[in-house]
Write a protein that holds these residues in place. Structure first.
Motif, PDB file in Angstrom:
ATOM      1  N   CYS A 143      22.373  15.215 -12.584  1.00  0.00           N
ATOM      2  CA  CYS A 143      22.727  14.521 -13.824  1.00  0.00           C
ATOM      3  C   CYS A 143      23.627  15.420 -14.657  1.00  0.00           C
ATOM      4  O   CYS A 143      23.492  16.651 -14.614  1.00  0.00           O
ATOM      5  N   GLN A 144      24.522  14.788 -15.422  1.00  0.00           N
ATOM      6  CA  GLN A 144      25.404  15.581 -16.291  1.00  0.00           C
ATOM      7  C   GLN A 144      24.604  16.336 -17.356  1.00  0.00           C
ATOM      8  O   GLN A 144      25.026  17.393 -17.813  1.00  0.00           O
ATOM      9  N   ASP A 145      23.454  15.785 -17.751  1.00  0.00           N
ATOM     10  CA  ASP A 145      22.601  16.511 -18.695  1.00  0.00           C
ATOM     11  C   ASP A 145      21.686  17.435 -17.897  1.00  0.00           C
ATOM     12  O   ASP A 145      20.681  16.999 -17.342  1.00  0.00           O
ATOM     13  N   CYS A 166      12.672  11.487 -17.383  1.00  0.00           N
ATOM     14  CA  CYS A 166      13.465  10.524 -16.626  1.00  0.00           C
ATOM     15  C   CYS A 166      13.237  10.713 -15.129  1.00  0.00           C
ATOM     16  O   CYS A 166      12.526  11.619 -14.708  1.00  0.00           O
ATOM     17  N   ARG A 207      13.041  17.461 -12.872  1.00  0.00           N
ATOM     18  CA  ARG A 207      13.399  18.748 -12.281  1.00  0.00           C
ATOM     19  C   ARG A 207      12.381  19.802 -12.696  1.00  0.00           C
ATOM     20  O   ARG A 207      12.510  20.423 -13.744  1.00  0.00           O
ATOM     21  N   ALA A 232      15.374  11.366 -22.425  1.00  0.00           N
ATOM     22  CA  ALA A 232      13.955  11.052 -22.263  1.00  0.00           C
ATOM     23  C   ALA A 232      13.128  11.721 -23.360  1.00  0.00           C
ATOM     24  O   ALA A 232      12.162  11.142 -23.871  1.00  0.00           O
ATOM     25  N   CYS A 248      16.239   6.638 -19.262  1.00  0.00           N
ATOM     26  CA  CYS A 248      16.672   6.518 -17.863  1.00  0.00           C
ATOM     27  C   CYS A 248      15.517   6.253 -16.906  1.00  0.00           C
ATOM     28  O   CYS A 248      15.231   7.064 -16.002  1.00  0.00           O
ATOM     29  N   GLY A 301      15.802  16.708 -19.777  1.00  0.00           N
ATOM     30  CA  GLY A 301      16.911  15.933 -20.324  1.00  0.00           C
ATOM     31  C   GLY A 301      16.624  15.444 -21.744  1.00  0.00           C
ATOM     32  O   GLY A 301      15.478  15.157 -22.101  1.00  0.00           O
TER      33      GLY A 301
HETATM   34  S1  SF4 Z   1      17.445  11.170 -19.587  1.00  0.00           S
HETATM   35 FE1  SF4 Z   1      17.482  12.260 -17.610  1.00  0.00          FE
HETATM   36  S2  SF4 Z   1      18.730  11.020 -16.202  1.00  0.00           S
HETATM   37 FE2  SF4 Z   1      19.105  10.315 -18.321  1.00  0.00          FE
HETATM   38  S3  SF4 Z   1      20.922  11.437 -18.965  1.00  0.00           S
HETATM   39 FE3  SF4 Z   1      19.145  12.632 -19.653  1.00  0.00          FE
HETATM   40  S4  SF4 Z   1      18.683  14.068 -17.972  1.00  0.00           S
HETATM   41 FE4  SF4 Z   1      20.067  12.518 -17.168  1.00  0.00          FE
END
Ligand code: SF4
Length: 281
Positions: free
Chosen positions: A66-68, A271, A275, A150, A184, A147
């Motif tokens: 994910c970009q985040d 989400c 990780r 979430a 997400c 992230g």
């Molecule tokens: S909530 Fe999770 S999947 Fe969604 S953008 Fe943030 S890190 Fe990515």
């Protein structure tokens, strides 16, 4: 006293952080694969297939899933009979984050001040470190890349004791429905029950650090986890909030004793990009 070399710890943490950004927990991947087979609408199935393709590409090309790439969060269980050689554990964890975010080209997401100086620290520090002193000479470091989307949809409520199980159920469902697609989904739901205002939030976070899908050791709490998972998946929020039966993959509850006047409940959402890992020394 057991002596631990701080350089070895830092190297192991760096290795874990580098792996976490590009590799999904195999148990989460398996759960999504199973959910994809059980989904009843084409859109929900397509979304889950896209998530699985994304994990595959991340693994194959060593790219973040994910970009985040999140806030680095550490839950440290520190044995009282340990001393560190060659540096401090706090510094080693912060340096590991600083170096990995630069070496891996992870996104720097941390700002200096939440309101008045929203400039980027440019190395994703400071990481968040929770430390618990435990008996013995072992060190366990649980790591998460958390992230923001979430985290934003998480919530805490000080219920009245008379609200009971029904009150917990209503608050959890209200939080999930209000969150919709923002965290997400499919999500992993960490719930803290008990303690006080601040420990309840940490319990919810701790619940997310538990092995994915593992039930609470006490039968009544494990049954509540299963009941809530079913109720959440009956809300119809579905993958990415676009409808379907897979809103959550797991509900994990952690509990603590509390004051007789209180029933604190916290919901910390994660989400599908779950990780998490653990290293022990
Ligand atoms: S909530 Fe999770 S999947 Fe969604 S953008 Fe943030 S890190 Fe990515």
């Amino acid at each position: 006293m057991r002596q631990l070399d701080i350089n070895g710890i830092k190297a192991a943490v760096k290795d874990s952080l580098a792996q976490l950004g590009t590799n999904i927990d195999p148990k989460v991947e398996q759960a999504i694969l199973q959910a994809q087979k059980e989904e009843t609408t084409e859109l929900a199935r397509d979304i889950l297939t896209t998530l699985l393709d994304n994990y595959y590409i991340g693994r194959r090309d060593c790219l973040p899933i994910c970009q985040d790439t999140g806030t680095a969060v550490f839950m440290v269980e520190l044995g009282e009979d340990i001393c560190f050689q060659d540096g401090s554990l706090t510094d080693a964890l912060q340096e590991a984050v600083r170096e990995v975010w630069q070496e891996q080209y992870y996104r720097n997401s941390i700002l200096r001040d939440p309101l008045f100086d929203r400039t980027n620290t440019k190395d994703n520090t400071p990481a968040i470190i929770h430390t618990e002193l435990v008996k013995g000479d072992k060190l366990t470091i649980k790591i998460a890349l958390k992230g923001g989307g979430a985290e934003n949809m998480s919530a805490l409520k000080m219920l009245k004791p008379s609200d009971g199980k029904q009150g917990i159920r209503e608050f959890v469902l209200e939080t999930i429905i209000k969150a919709g697609g923002n965290p997400c989904p499919p999500v992993i739901v960490g719930i803290g029950v008990g303690g006080n205002f601040e420990t309840c939030a940490i319990l919810a976070k701790k619940a997310l650090f538990r092995e994915f899908g593992s039930p609470h050791p006490a039968t009544e709490w494990a049954e509540l986890e299963a009941e809530l998972l079913q109720a959440i998946n009956e809300t119809g929020v579905g993958p990415q909030g676009l409808g379907g039966r897979t809103t959550a993959l797991s509900v994990q509850i952690e509990t603590a004793p509390c004051h007789l006047a209180s029933l604190p409940v916290a919901v910390n959402l994660n989400c599908h990009a779950h990780r998490h890992c653990k290293i022990s020394f």
